[in-house]
Design a protein around this motif. Structure first.
Motif, PDB file in Angstrom:
ATOM      1  N   ARG A  10      25.691   1.816  13.421  1.00 59.41           N
ATOM      2  CA  ARG A  10      25.316   3.173  13.009  1.00 59.41           C
ATOM      3  C   ARG A  10      23.806   3.299  12.842  1.00 59.41           C
ATOM      4  O   ARG A  10      23.219   4.325  13.158  1.00 59.41           O
ATOM      5  CB  ARG A  10      26.037   3.525  11.703  1.00 59.41           C
ATOM      6  CG  ARG A  10      27.549   3.661  11.855  1.00 59.41           C
ATOM      7  CD  ARG A  10      28.221   3.962  10.534  1.00 59.41           C
ATOM      8  NE  ARG A  10      29.656   4.122  10.709  1.00 59.41           N
ATOM      9  CZ  ARG A  10      30.384   5.061  10.129  1.00 59.41           C
ATOM     10  NH1 ARG A  10      29.809   5.920   9.318  1.00 59.41           N
ATOM     11  NH2 ARG A  10      31.674   5.149  10.334  1.00 59.41           N
ATOM     12  N   TYR A  97      36.757   0.944   8.373  1.00 59.43           N
ATOM     13  CA  TYR A  97      36.500   0.559   6.993  1.00 59.43           C
ATOM     14  C   TYR A  97      36.176  -0.921   6.817  1.00 59.43           C
ATOM     15  O   TYR A  97      35.199  -1.269   6.142  1.00 59.43           O
ATOM     16  CB  TYR A  97      37.673   0.926   6.075  1.00 59.43           C
ATOM     17  CG  TYR A  97      37.405   0.506   4.655  1.00 59.43           C
ATOM     18  CD1 TYR A  97      36.519   1.235   3.862  1.00 59.43           C
ATOM     19  CD2 TYR A  97      37.960  -0.657   4.130  1.00 59.43           C
ATOM     20  CE1 TYR A  97      36.215   0.828   2.585  1.00 59.43           C
ATOM     21  CE2 TYR A  97      37.648  -1.076   2.848  1.00 59.43           C
ATOM     22  CZ  TYR A  97      36.786  -0.323   2.073  1.00 59.43           C
ATOM     23  OH  TYR A  97      36.470  -0.737   0.809  1.00 59.43           O
ATOM     24  N   ASP A 229      24.641   5.265   1.752  1.00 60.03           N
ATOM     25  CA  ASP A 229      25.912   4.954   1.112  1.00 60.03           C
ATOM     26  C   ASP A 229      27.024   5.763   1.777  1.00 60.03           C
ATOM     27  O   ASP A 229      26.779   6.832   2.354  1.00 60.03           O
ATOM     28  CB  ASP A 229      25.866   5.305  -0.376  1.00 60.03           C
ATOM     29  CG  ASP A 229      24.928   4.398  -1.151  1.00 60.03           C
ATOM     30  OD1 ASP A 229      24.422   3.428  -0.568  1.00 60.03           O
ATOM     31  OD2 ASP A 229      24.696   4.675  -2.349  1.00 60.03           O
ATOM     32  N   ILE A 230      28.243   5.242   1.676  1.00 57.32           N
ATOM     33  CA  ILE A 230      29.406   5.901   2.267  1.00 57.32           C
ATOM     34  C   ILE A 230      30.479   6.062   1.204  1.00 57.32           C
ATOM     35  O   ILE A 230      30.737   5.144   0.423  1.00 57.32           O
ATOM     36  CB  ILE A 230      29.970   5.072   3.442  1.00 57.32           C
ATOM     37  CG1 ILE A 230      28.951   4.985   4.577  1.00 57.32           C
ATOM     38  CG2 ILE A 230      31.293   5.665   3.955  1.00 57.32           C
ATOM     39  CD1 ILE A 230      29.354   4.038   5.689  1.00 57.32           C
ATOM     40  N   TYR A 232      34.442   6.620   0.860  1.00 59.10           N
ATOM     41  CA  TYR A 232      35.617   6.420   1.708  1.00 59.10           C
ATOM     42  C   TYR A 232      36.879   6.795   0.944  1.00 59.10           C
ATOM     43  O   TYR A 232      37.062   6.402  -0.213  1.00 59.10           O
ATOM     44  CB  TYR A 232      35.686   4.964   2.157  1.00 59.10           C
ATOM     45  CG  TYR A 232      36.996   4.540   2.776  1.00 59.10           C
ATOM     46  CD1 TYR A 232      37.329   4.916   4.078  1.00 59.10           C
ATOM     47  CD2 TYR A 232      37.905   3.749   2.067  1.00 59.10           C
ATOM     48  CE1 TYR A 232      38.528   4.519   4.652  1.00 59.10           C
ATOM     49  CE2 TYR A 232      39.106   3.341   2.636  1.00 59.10           C
ATOM     50  CZ  TYR A 232      39.408   3.734   3.929  1.00 59.10           C
ATOM     51  OH  TYR A 232      40.596   3.339   4.494  1.00 59.10           O
ATOM     52  N   TYR A 241      35.615   9.418   5.963  1.00 56.94           N
ATOM     53  CA  TYR A 241      34.337   8.789   5.662  1.00 56.94           C
ATOM     54  C   TYR A 241      33.323   9.895   5.408  1.00 56.94           C
ATOM     55  O   TYR A 241      33.070  10.733   6.280  1.00 56.94           O
ATOM     56  CB  TYR A 241      33.857   7.931   6.833  1.00 56.94           C
ATOM     57  CG  TYR A 241      34.802   6.817   7.201  1.00 56.94           C
ATOM     58  CD1 TYR A 241      34.639   5.543   6.686  1.00 56.94           C
ATOM     59  CD2 TYR A 241      35.868   7.041   8.069  1.00 56.94           C
ATOM     60  CE1 TYR A 241      35.509   4.507   7.027  1.00 56.94           C
ATOM     61  CE2 TYR A 241      36.750   6.015   8.412  1.00 56.94           C
ATOM     62  CZ  TYR A 241      36.562   4.760   7.884  1.00 56.94           C
ATOM     63  OH  TYR A 241      37.418   3.742   8.225  1.00 56.94           O
ATOM     64  N   GLU A 243      29.417  10.792   4.506  1.00 51.64           N
ATOM     65  CA  GLU A 243      28.086  10.196   4.519  1.00 51.64           C
ATOM     66  C   GLU A 243      26.984  11.167   4.142  1.00 51.64           C
ATOM     67  O   GLU A 243      25.833  10.761   3.998  1.00 51.64           O
ATOM     68  CB  GLU A 243      27.792   9.607   5.898  1.00 51.64           C
ATOM     69  CG  GLU A 243      28.755   8.501   6.312  1.00 51.64           C
ATOM     70  CD  GLU A 243      28.456   7.932   7.687  1.00 51.64           C
ATOM     71  OE1 GLU A 243      27.388   7.322   7.856  1.00 51.64           O
ATOM     72  OE2 GLU A 243      29.293   8.099   8.587  1.00 51.64           O
ATOM     73  N   VAL A 248      28.282  12.122  -1.070  1.00 54.27           N
ATOM     74  CA  VAL A 248      28.154  10.808  -1.696  1.00 54.27           C
ATOM     75  C   VAL A 248      27.697  10.942  -3.144  1.00 54.27           C
ATOM     76  O   VAL A 248      28.224  10.274  -4.044  1.00 54.27           O
ATOM     77  CB  VAL A 248      27.186   9.911  -0.898  1.00 54.27           C
ATOM     78  CG1 VAL A 248      26.905   8.618  -1.662  1.00 54.27           C
ATOM     79  CG2 VAL A 248      27.769   9.598   0.473  1.00 54.27           C
TER      80      VAL A 248
END
Length: 278
Positions: A10, A97, A229-230, A232, A241, A243, A248
C-alpha cells in the motif's frame, strides 16, 4: 489466487500515485507512455496487483525519479513480492487482514463476544470455529485451528507488536467448548497478560451501557509514520477496512472510552482468576 496487499504494498502504491500526480500525468498518459492498459496503471496505484520491480522501475523512469528515492522504491517492490507465512493458508484466510496484522507495531481490539484470535487456545479456537462458521468437517476445522496457531507466533517473535485487548465480562463467563476448555483458556489468558507486550482489560457488567455496544473492531498501527492506521471490522457479510483519518480517529476515541470504563489490567486479571476458579 487472490492478491492480499501488505502495508508495504500500500505504501508503494501511494508513492507511485504521488509521483505521477507530481508530474501532472493522467493514468491514460502513463499507460500510453509504457504501452500498458489504463486499468493496469490504476490497479498498481490502488494495490490491487503485486507489481514486478521492473514495472516499478519503468514507472519511476517515466516520472523522473532519482536515487535514493528510486532505489528505495525498487527495493520495496522486490520486498513485497516475497511470500508471507500466511500464503500457506490462503484457503483459510480471506481478505488482507492477516497480511496487515503481520506488519503492525500496535493492535488495539475490542470484542464483546470472543477472546482475540491471537490469544485463543487450540481447543477454544476449535469450538469457536466449529460453531461460528458452522463447519462439521473435522479436517477443515483442524486446518483452521492450525492456521490460527501459526498466526499467534506474531506475539512472541523478535520485535513483537503490542496487543491491547478489551473484552466484555460476558466473554470470560461464556463457557465456550465446555468447562475444562474454558478453564484452560482463562489460565492461558492470565499467562498472556503477564507478558510485557500484552494488556488485557475487562468491561464489567456493572458499567451498563457504554461506547462499545455497537460491536467489535480492531485498530492497527505501524512503525513507519508514512503508513496510516487502519480500523478493521470483521463481519459475517464481509470485512471492512477504514483508512480515512476521520474514521480511524472516531474508532480511536471509541477505544479510549471503552478502555476508560473497563477494569484496570490488574483488576481484570483478578476477575479472570476468580471466574476460572468458579
Amino acid at each position: 489466487m487472490a492478491y492480499r496487499p501488505t502495508v508495504r504494498a500500500r505504501r508503494l502504491a501511494r508513492e507511485l500515485r504521488r509521483l505521477r500526480e507530481q508530474q501532472g500525468l493522467t493514468l491514460q498518459e502513463v499507460a500510453d507512455g509504457l504501452g500498458w492498459s489504463r486499468a493496469k496503471v490504476s490497479r498498481v496505484e490502488t494495490a490491487q496487483i503485486r507489481p514486478h520491480h521492473g514495472d516499478v522501475a519503468d514507472l519511476l523512469a517515466l516520472y523522473g525519479a532519482t536515487s535514493p528515492e528510486r532505489d528505495s522504491l525498487v527495493a520495496l517492490a522486490r520486498e513485497i513480492r516475497k511470500r508471507g507465512w500466511w500464503t500457506a493458508y490462503l484457503d483459510v484466510f480471506s481478505g488482507s487482514y492477516v497480511a496487515l496484522e503481520d506488519e503492525a507495531s500496535q493492535m488495539r481490539a475490542w470484542d464483546p463476544q470472543l477472546i482475540h484470535g491471537l490469544l485463543q487456545t487450540a481447543d477454544y479456537a476449535r469450538a469457536v470455529i466449529r460453531a461460528g462458521r458452522m463447519i462439521a468437517d473435522a479436517s477443515e476445522v483442524d486446518r483452521r485451528v492450525a492456521a490460527r496457531l501459526a498466526r499467534q507466533t506474531l506475539l512472541s517473535r523478535d520485535g513483537a507488536p503490542e496487543l491491547h485487548m478489551v473484552v466484555d465480562e460476558a466473554v470470560i463467563r461464556r463457557s465456550v467448548g465446555g468447562r475444562d476448555v474454558m478453564r484452560a483458556q482463562l489460565a492461558a489468558l492470565q499467562d498472556h497478560a503477564a507478558r510485557p507486550n500484552i494488556t488485557v482489560q475487562i468491561v464489567p457488567y456493572a458499567v451498563g451501557e457504554h461506547p462499545g455496544l455497537d460491536g467489535c473492531f480492531t485498530l492497527l498501527s505501524y512503525p513507519d509514520p508514512a503508513d496510516p492506521d487502519i480500523a478493521y471490522i470483521e463481519g459475517t457479510m464481509g470485512d471492512v477496512y477504514m483508512e480515512s483519518a476521520e474514521d480511524v480517529a472516531a474508532h480511536k476515541l471509541r477505544f479510549e472510552r471503552i478502555s476508560a470504563v473497563a477494569m484496570s489490567p490488574e483488576d481484570s486479571i483478578k476477575l479472570i482468576n476468580k471466574v476460572a476458579q468458579e
